[in-house]
Design a protein around this motif. Structure first.
Motif, PDB file in Angstrom:
ATOM      1  N   TYR A 176       0.683  -1.340  -0.158  1.00 58.80           N
ATOM      2  CA  TYR A 176      -0.096  -0.078   0.018  1.00 58.80           C
ATOM      3  C   TYR A 176       0.720   1.346  -0.071  1.00 58.80           C
ATOM      4  CZ  TYR A 176      -2.364   3.728   2.637  1.00 58.80           C
ATOM      5  OH  TYR A 176      -2.804   5.081   3.023  1.00 58.80           O
ATOM      6  N   GLY A 198      -8.960  -4.545   1.234  1.00 57.13           N
ATOM      7  CA  GLY A 198      -8.028  -3.764   1.779  1.00 57.13           C
ATOM      8  C   GLY A 198      -6.383  -4.144   1.529  1.00 57.13           C
ATOM      9  N   GLU A 199      -6.313  -5.287   0.467  1.00 54.37           N
ATOM     10  CA  GLU A 199      -5.128  -5.745  -0.159  1.00 54.37           C
ATOM     11  C   GLU A 199      -4.698  -5.054  -1.204  1.00 54.37           C
ATOM     12  OE1 GLU A 199      -3.015  -7.522   2.055  1.00 54.37           O
ATOM     13  OE2 GLU A 199      -4.371  -7.436   3.678  1.00 54.37           O
ATOM     14  N   SER A 213      -7.493   3.938  -3.130  1.00 53.63           N
ATOM     15  CA  SER A 213      -7.480   3.440  -1.829  1.00 53.63           C
ATOM     16  C   SER A 213      -8.939   2.804  -1.565  1.00 53.63           C
ATOM     17  CB  SER A 213      -6.966   4.605  -0.644  1.00 53.63           C
ATOM     18  OG  SER A 213      -5.819   5.011  -0.931  1.00 53.63           O
ATOM     19  N   ASP A 245      -3.498   2.829   6.173  1.00 54.68           N
ATOM     20  CA  ASP A 245      -3.948   1.796   5.506  1.00 54.68           C
ATOM     21  C   ASP A 245      -5.137   2.325   4.436  1.00 54.68           C
ATOM     22  OD1 ASP A 245      -6.458   2.223   6.987  1.00 54.68           O
ATOM     23  OD2 ASP A 245      -5.804   0.968   8.247  1.00 54.68           O
TER      24      ASP A 245
END
Ligand code: SF4
Length: 210
Positions: A28, A100-101, A91, A58
């Motif tokens: 990320y 989220g990956e 994002s 994140d």
């Protein structure tokens, strides 16, 4: 050994172990840093991302960030409005569609806003260890001067370089060419007299014959 092989051997010898200039701890962070690095130095990006990743550690937190606040934070990287939109939207997609990956394949990466083959190859090779050879402005210029490619665009240059460099060295070769472009073979004033490739560089030798 032909000239291209000799050039590659000398580049590897000279820049062995060359690493990315961007600071990152995961895919990320590397993705966001690489998007911000367009038309900006790695040093500047590293200063900006230190705070940016502290505030948005994140994809989910950056996806929910306020556009104006992100624009302010990345202002000094240039093109801040477009870049802020890209990193927030990328994002959001990563958070919502990929759990989220950051995806680890070219086809999915290039669907993200602000991500072309160059950025995708940087992420694949440096964050996932998947061979990829990113062609940026330095790689393009240096490989053409050295006669390693005569392709008209970065995609063709990537194909030419991948055809003459062993697959497991693609990621590293990107760094050899970037380092050479930054330290010696500069765009306007290449330091040919101090270049370790001066004896075999077609660009210099053709120029001297003119
Ligand atoms: S000799 Fe000059 S043009 Fe050729 S690679 Fe070296 S710096 Fe670049």
């Amino acid at each position: 050994m032909d000239r291209k092989d000799k050039i590659l051997e000398l580049l590897e010898e000279h820049y062995k172990g060359a690493k990315p200039g961007l600071h990152f701890r995961n895919a990320y962070e590397l993705l966001i840093a690489t998007i911000l690095s367009a038309q900006c130095t790695d040093e500047r990006v590293n200063i900006v991302t230190k705070d940016l990743f502290a505030h948005y550690p994140d994809p989910k937190s950056l996806a929910n960030a306020d556009f104006n606040e992100v624009s302010d934070e990345i202002h000094s990287c240039g093109f801040y409005s477009v870049k802020a939109r890209h990193i927030i939207d990328a994002s959001r997609i990563i958070a919502e569609e990929y759990g989220g990956e950051v995806p680890s394949c070219m086809e999915e990466l290039v669907k993200l806003p602000g991500v072309g083959r160059k950025t995708a190859n940087v992420v694949l090779s440096n964050a996932f260890g998947i061979p990829g050879l990113a062609v940026d402005t330095h790689v393009f210029r240096v490989s053409h001067r050295l006669g390693l490619s005569d392709a008209k665009d970065p995609e063709g240059t990537e194909r030419d370089l991948c055809a003459i460099i062993e697959r497991d060295k693609w990621g590293e070769a990107h760094h050899w060419l970037i380092y050479h472009g930054r330290q010696i073979c500069a765009s306007r004033k290449p330091k040919c007299s101090e270049c370790f490739l001066k004896e075999i560089c077609p660009y210099l030798n053709d120029k001297e014959k003119e």
